[in-house]
Design a protein around this motif. Sequence first.
Motif, PDB file in Angstrom:
ATOM      1  N   GLN A  76       0.849  -0.925   0.121  1.00 23.32           N
ATOM      2  CA  GLN A  76      -0.139   0.055   0.263  1.00 23.32           C
ATOM      3  C   GLN A  76       0.746   1.362  -0.104  1.00 23.32           C
ATOM      4  N   GLU A 115     -13.393  -2.017   3.140  1.00 24.55           N
ATOM      5  CA  GLU A 115     -12.899  -0.978   2.457  1.00 24.55           C
ATOM      6  C   GLU A 115     -12.609  -1.405   1.266  1.00 24.55           C
ATOM      7  N   SER A 117     -10.754  -2.603  -1.733  1.00 23.17           N
ATOM      8  CA  SER A 117      -9.295  -1.882  -2.795  1.00 23.17           C
ATOM      9  C   SER A 117      -8.860  -2.893  -3.513  1.00 23.17           C
TER      10      SER A 117
END
Length: 152
Positions: A76, A115, A117
């Motif tokens: 990330q 979330e 991603s």
Amino acid sequence: MQLINTFTKGLKPLTLAAASLLVAPANAYSDIDKYSKVTSVMQKTESSNYLLNIDDREEMFMLNKRKFQCHLEKWQEDTMFTSSISDIIEHKDFQAIIAMGKKAVPFILDEIEYEPSHLVWALNIIYGKKITNRNNATIADACKLWVKILRS
């Protein structure tokens, strides 16, 4: 307090400190064990094997979780501002997550459930299939579908 003052009057502080270091470790284990009411955990090999397997599974789970988290954080951080899809999925830490195989799946699901991603692409590679063939599907859509399929 009077008793302690009388007792320690003739002793040097160093003597008390040394004595407490020598005595404390020996009493610490036996004091606890005295109240545990365990006579022998390992009387049967079945018990021993069971306890060893429980510890191994939990330990491996925690090691895999830590390994996943390390790769995830590094991936990330390194790809935060990357727009190239190939750079994102060819990153060494993303590839390390894929190499973990199905051991990484619970951790991936935990990440993408709340979330969405690009991490969802790891599931496509691990399972060798896309979750949907819709051309207009978003990453959020794919995340929801994977979570729904794998958690049900």
